[in-house]
Design a protein around this motif. Structure first.
Motif: not given
Length: 245
Positions: A44-48
């Motif tokens: 998913e988005p925003n997982e680094g």
């Protein structure tokens, strides 16, 4: 003549982050010479994942390995703006989509950086649907050429749960590192991502567990673990006791 860029937004990282990334770099070096094209991806988005790809590439280049980072997020890339990447001469940057579309030769798209042997193939022109570019013979041939010219080819790709781009790219890679946000990404989602990678024929090299809460404080920490077992995935981090959690 090579194109030189400056990465303006590249602050010094805290010791714990630096050490975790260094551990990740060392473990990757143990995988052998056949592992060259490595996709860094998330569910998913925003997982680094982009942070991981950028700094892992920097670690390899700083250690003297010839490495290139390919920004393969051709839909919504923000790499140039996020890291303040600009050409030294102030001219326009050309990148992956320019090359795949046949608009520019590869030598005008590969960017030299302050790290000797550490090059970038950025994405300077987002496209709505890059499927035709990803499915083209030109893309596969590009990755093979880069794997001949560089010891490591790191690819920052869109999350698996958003679009099919990751599976397409994974089919052409030697393996993948999956970024997982600690305490946020459900295990079922991680299992689904592992299944997608297996379906694409892309071996899971390991999972980087990010933003782990340990030692009484919250910090960004990456742990690299080899992929074992039949159940689909495994991950861990080192907390207060020093044991794998």
């Amino acid at each position: 003549m090579s194109t030189k860029v400056i990465i303006k937004n590249n602050p010094q990282m805290p010791y714990l982050i630096e050490e975790a990334l260094n551990r990740l770099r060392i473990n990757i070096s143990f995988l052998g010479s056949d592992i060259r094209k490595i996709m860094v991806i998330s569910s998913e988005p925003n997982e680094g994942k982009s942070f991981l790809a950028m700094h892992l590439w920097q670690q390899m280049a700083s250690a003297g390995e010839k490495a290139i980072l390919v920004d393969a997020d051709m839909r919504k890339s923000v790499m140039l703006a996020k890291y303040g990447i600009e050409r030294e001469d102030g001219k326009e940057i050309f990148g992956l989509t320019h090359y795949l579309a046949g608009d520019k030769p590869l030598e005008e798209c590969i960017l030299k950086t302050q790290w000797e042997g550490g090059d970038l193939l950025a994405n300077a022109n987002n496209v709505v649907n890059p499927s035709m570019l990803l499915d083209s013979q030109r893309f596969g041939e590009l990755l093979d050429k880069l794997a001949q010219d560089y010891r490591y080819v790191f690819l920052d790709t869109p999350p698996l749960g958003l679009v099919s781009d990751g599976e397409r790219i994974g089919h052409l890679c030697d393996g993948a590192i999956l970024a997982v946000r600690s305490g946020v990404t459900p295990k079922a989602v991680v299992r689904s991502s592992v299944a997608q990678l297996e379906r694409a024929g892309c071996p899971l090299l390991g999972i980087a567990l990010n933003r782990v809460n340990a030692s009484g404080g919250r910090y960004y920490h990456s742990y690299y673990g080899r992929y074992y077992g039949k159940k689909g995935y495994g991950y861990g981090y080192y907390g207060k006791s020093g044991k794998d959690k």
